[in-house]
Design an enzyme around this catalytic site. Structure first.
Site, PDB file in Angstrom:
ATOM      1  N   THR A   1     -19.741   1.675 -73.024  1.00 51.87           N
ATOM      2  CA  THR A   1     -19.201   0.758 -71.271  1.00 51.87           C
ATOM      3  C   THR A   1     -17.496   1.612 -71.657  1.00 51.87           C
ATOM      4  O   THR A   1     -16.914   1.233 -70.625  1.00 51.87           O
ATOM      5  CB  THR A   1     -19.349  -0.246 -71.250  1.00 51.87           C
TER       6      THR A   1
ATOM      7  N   PHE B   1     -11.093   8.011 -64.938  1.00 55.97           N
ATOM      8  CA  PHE B   1     -12.124   7.902 -64.908  1.00 55.97           C
ATOM      9  C   PHE B   1     -13.681   8.940 -64.326  1.00 55.97           C
ATOM     10  O   PHE B   1     -14.712   8.725 -64.870  1.00 55.97           O
ATOM     11  CB  PHE B   1     -13.385   6.503 -64.619  1.00 55.97           C
TER      12      PHE B   1
ATOM     13  N   TRP C   1     -17.090   4.817 -71.170  1.00 61.08           N
ATOM     14  CA  TRP C   1     -17.826   5.520 -69.999  1.00 61.08           C
ATOM     15  C   TRP C   1     -15.869   5.633 -69.794  1.00 61.08           C
ATOM     16  O   TRP C   1     -15.579   5.850 -68.047  1.00 61.08           O
ATOM     17  CB  TRP C   1     -18.157   4.478 -68.900  1.00 61.08           C
ATOM     18  N   HIS C   2     -14.849   4.445 -69.963  1.00 60.33           N
ATOM     19  CA  HIS C   2     -14.168   4.388 -69.544  1.00 60.33           C
ATOM     20  C   HIS C   2     -12.872   4.892 -70.136  1.00 60.33           C
ATOM     21  O   HIS C   2     -11.709   5.986 -68.745  1.00 60.33           O
ATOM     22  CB  HIS C   2     -13.110   2.776 -69.415  1.00 60.33           C
ATOM     23  N   GLY C   3     -12.780   6.274 -71.052  1.00 62.87           N
ATOM     24  CA  GLY C   3     -12.001   6.986 -71.476  1.00 62.87           C
ATOM     25  C   GLY C   3     -12.498   7.061 -72.884  1.00 62.87           C
ATOM     26  O   GLY C   3     -12.577   6.629 -73.612  1.00 62.87           O
TER      27      GLY C   3
END
Lengths: 481, 396
Positions: free
Chosen positions: A311, A481, A314-316
């Site tokens: 998670t 993202f 996923w954002h960076g």
């Protein structure tokens, strides 16, 4: 193309609405596909080819999966259909970070295609769902491409699964459904636009003002943290509102992505209210396949860590995002343990416990978003220390002139902060519901409500246009993202 | 179902009227090329080519074009300003605030590194070009000096700025400081603009001239009868008017002339760099074909090229200018390293100097000025406003 741009609002949107409703039912997916490609190409003229290639490859692989389902080759094609989009995502998003972290090699920067994280997850979930028989493979490539490229949610979510819009894509929305939802969609879109332009962007200005100071006092440090949280929440939820509103106007029912996350009383509740479609995606396609919580305690902790590591990533591609994700994993495990311990001997009145939990989640939100917001862990740590009067961000011997600057900056944005805080809890919606109920009790109540709603929507549109005209820089945070 | 029918009608109808109406107005609205209120040229329609599509410049330029040409642009900007002031209770809009009838731009905090950079730049110039000459410097306070602190706005520590600049300069050189700050009040500035008013800075001119030893040569007095003829240019909307986007009364520019200013002529580098076969050459003052203009450039008001009426003073932005004053009392020469504030001050000094050279280091590299400027025997003055002192990185 940005939703909050003149091009979108006054050219793309009316043209799309007109073409969509003017075309026969059968042609609507083609209209959506063409307009979605135009929408994407406006911001990514080269990477639109990458997206089309991914659509074509996944379509072909699923065709092969269908054809060779009973054989071993079918499984291989299925694995490829899921793996290839993630390989593209890895290359564009994580390759530099991976090479740097693992091998210490600095590679040439690779431009990140806008929205690749979102459409990769949509393609992957579709492939899994088709393979597992949850949905039927879409044989019409235009319809499939329209699903992947659907412009309202293409670049910043919510992550829509094929099953959620399959009916509208294959059979079309009937006019009565659109009639019921078009007005609501318009209002939702305008509210989202207002959240982005009037709150998130203004909070962003405040964040930049404070960051430019270098040092600050404690009060301004808390205001800074609040402004960061408000900016991120209103930016992202504003985009989701616009996406859901646009979906409604076109006859789709997109899933909700935010439900007042700031009122949560635990981190697990926060994640049931924040970026709901992402959390659900990880739950259904990673956490549950790994066994979820129906496993031994150590294994469960491992599952939680893996899900939250992903998670975060996923954002960076950055250590701050990894720490951000793992921080939630640790807190979720802590909450579960603490909850069990407390349940054995409940010693606090419910109201006191509720207050403590709100304060706890509030601090977690502020701290976590400082980690999320900063490019480096050292910057995040300095911002967190400043909340408690420590570290390099705190001005220790500030003179009168400096203190006057801090006081001014706080006073100048206090109303925006208050509006942001009030707007992030259910109070305005509750107030509107009450007001509407009271007005609808009258003879012409319904009409007054809808006229009022239309006037407010038009007012929001004018105000947002005014802000856009006055300042042209307003990128969405979640585009990265 | 009937309820939804008219609800749908209202929603779709108002939506289409709103968006389509704007598109129609856009189409019939005549296209402007400049925004007078914002004092800038508006983006032009971008050209569609394969290259501009591939590198995304067509999309970016279209966005700018649409923003610039949106119908009722000024009115919408005003709505935004009112919302920021009255609803969000912001004390500024686009960093511009309006108090005591004046619009001013926030300038804070003091950038000490910039002050030191400016001192180093001045010292370097002194060492390179005029180590033997008398050199002075003065600082023009921006409007915040008078308005910010007492109206609750943040401001720089001006005392610290001047003290730091003086300390840094004293390390390596001898510069004479002329304190003109005490000669000024907020009334000496235009309401809608950053600059000072020429008709109100006669005492400043005298102070500077006195400090440099030519005060007795000035041909005007500080009293009521200055000896100048006043000319008015009305409806001057200064640089802050457009940025504030709030209704304000326009200023009136008053410029002062006498025989000295009438006979003076001005050479500027940009107007003496011919193209064609002579490209690369510069026609220096006194050379055949050199373009000379008056110090008050009234032509700038009419030629449509200038968006700023303040450009009437010495023609506005220019890297290098030489003003020759045949009626000056002395044969002395002066070189001023300057910003735009000097443009309105310099005509007042023409009675005392035969030649004044204006160097704006924002537009010319300091390494190049030796090619054009003769420092030998000239007085040298550095005259910068506090915003430049705080942003010395813009000096080349």
């Amino acid at each position: 193309m940005l939703f909050s741009s003149i091009t979108f609002l006054y050219f793309f949107l009316p043209a799309t609405i007109f073409l969509y409703f003017a075309s026969p039912q059968k042609g609507r997916n083609l209209v959506l596909l063409v307009m979605s490609l135009l929408f994407y190409a406006w911001g990514e003229p080269v990477y639109v080819l990458l997206m089309l290639a991914q659509i074509a490859v996944s379509y072909a692989l699923l065709w092969l999966v269908d054809r060779y389902r009973a054989r071993r080759a079918g499984g291989i094609f299925y694995i490829l259909s899921v793996l290839l989009p993630f390989m593209a995502l890895f290359y564009f998003k994580y390759f530099n970070f991976f090479m740097d972290t693992v091998f210490g090699i600095r590679t040439k920067a690779i431009a990140l295609p806008i929205g690749i994280s979102f459409y990769t997850f949509q393609i992957a979930s579709y492939c899994v769902d088709v393979y597992r028989g949850r949905v039927e493979r879409q044989k019409n490539i235009v319809t499939y491409a329209a699903y992947v490229t659907l412009f309202p949610q293409l670049v910043a979510g919510p992550i829509v699964r094929y099953s959620e819009i399959e009916r509208i894509l294959t059979r079309g929305a009937d006019l009565s459904h659109i009639r019921m939802n078009f007005g609501n969609g318009m209002v939702r879109f305008a509210v989202g636009l207002g959240k982005k332009v009037l709150i998130a962007n203004v909070a962003g200005e405040f964040v930049s003002e404070i960051a430019a100071l270098g040092q600050r006092d404690i009060l301004l440090s808390w205001a800074y943290a609040a402004a960061v949280a408000i900016q991120i929440y209103f930016d992202f939820s504003g985009y989701s509102d616009m996406a859901i509103g646009l979906g409604s106007m076109l006859g789709f029912d997109f899933p909700e992505n935010f439900r007042y996350p700031f009122i949560s009383k635990s981190v697990s509740e926060f994640w049931r209210r924040w970026h709901i479609t992402l959390g659900a995606w990880f739950r259904d396609y990673v956490y549950i396949p790994m066994g979820g919580n129906r496993v031994s305690m150590p294994r469960w902790i491992g599952n939680v860590l893996v899900v939250w590591l992903f998670t975060g990533l996923w954002h960076g591609a950055g250590w701050n995002f990894i720490v951000w994700g793992l921080m939630f994993a640790v807190l979720l495990v802590f909450e579960k343990g603490a909850g069990r311990l407390y349940d054995r001997r409940r010693f606090l009145p419910e109201a006191v416990l509720s207050g403590i939990r709100h304060v706890y989640v509030g601090i977690v939100i502020l701290v976590s978003f400082l980690v999320f917001h900063n490019d480096s862990l050292s910057g995040a740590w300095a911002d967190i220390q400043a909340l408690f009067g420590a570290g390099s961000r705190i001005a220790r011997n500030a003179g009168d002139t400096q203190m006057a600057v801090y006081a001014y900056l706080f006073r100048n944005r206090i109303v925006m902060l208050c509006i942001g805080l009030i707007g992030s809890v259910p109070f305005p919606a509750w107030l509107w519901t009450k007001l509407r109920a009271r007005m609808q009790a009258g003879a012409a109540g319904d009409r007054i409500v809808h006229i009022l709603r239309t006037v407010v929507t038009a007012g929001l549109l004018v105000l947002c246009t005014a802000y856009l005209i006055d300042g042209s820089f307003n990128p969405f945070l979640y585009f990265r993202f | 179902m009937k309820r939804y029918k008219w609800e749908w009608g209202i929603a779709l109808g108002s939506f289409l009227v709103c968006l389509a109406g704007t598109m129609v107005i856009w189409t019939v609205d005549p296209e402007e090329t400049v925004s007078r209120s914002e004092r800038r040229r508006l983006a032009q329609k971008p050209e569609l080519t394969w290259e501009s599509l591939a590198d995304k410049s067509f999309m970016d330029d279209t966005e700018k074009y649409l923003l610039d040409h949106f119908p009722f642009r000024d009115g919408l900007r005003r709505i935004k300003a009112y919302f920021a002031y009255d609803v969000l209770q912001q004390k500024e809009n686009n960093d511009i605030y309006v108090v005591q009838g004046h619009a001013a731009k926030l300038e804070y905090p003091l950038n000490e590194a910039s002050v030191k950079r400016l001192a180093a730049k001045m010292t370097g110039l002194w060492q390179q070009y005029f180590p033997e000459q008398d050199v002075w410097y003065a600082v023009v306070p921006d409007k915040n000096y008078f308005l910010a602190e007492k109206n609750g706005y943040p401001s720089m520590d001006y005392e610290r700025m001047i003290r730091l600049l003086s300390q840094e300069l004293a390390k390596n050189a001898e510069f004479g400081y002329i304190d003109i700050i005490s000669d000024l009040t907020i009334d000496d500035y235009y309401n809608t603009d950053t600059h000072w008013r020429q008709e109100r800075i006669l005492d400043v001119a005298h102070h500077i001239a006195d400090a440099m030893g030519v005060g007795g040569s000035l041909n005007f007095s500080k009293g009521e009868d200055t000896g100048f003829t006043e000319h008015e240019i009305r409806d001057f909307y200064g640089v802050y008017y457009g940025q504030a986007a709030l209704p304000m009364e326009p200023d009136t520019i008053v410029y002062l002339t006498d025989e000295v200013t009438e006979t003076a002529v001005m050479w500027s580098l940009e107007e003496n760099m011919p193209g064609g076969a002579e490209a690369g050459k510069v026609r220096m003052p006194g050379e055949a074909g050199a373009v000379l203009k008056p110090v008050y450039r009234l032509d700038k008001l009419d030629d449509g090229k200038s968006l700023d009426k303040y450009d009437v003073f010495a023609g506005g932005a220019s890297s290098l200018q030489v003003i020759t004053s045949p009626d000056a009392v002395t044969d002395r020469r002066l070189v001023i390293f300057r910003d735009s504030y000097t443009s309105s001050l310099v005509p007042l000094l023409l009675g005392a100097y035969r030649e004044i050279t204006l160097v704006d280091l924002r537009y010319i590299d300091s390494a190049r000025i030796g090619e054009y400027v003769d420092f030998d025997g000239a007085d040298v003055l550095f005259l910068y406003n506090t915003a430049i002192v705080n942003h010395a990185e813009m000096l080349k």
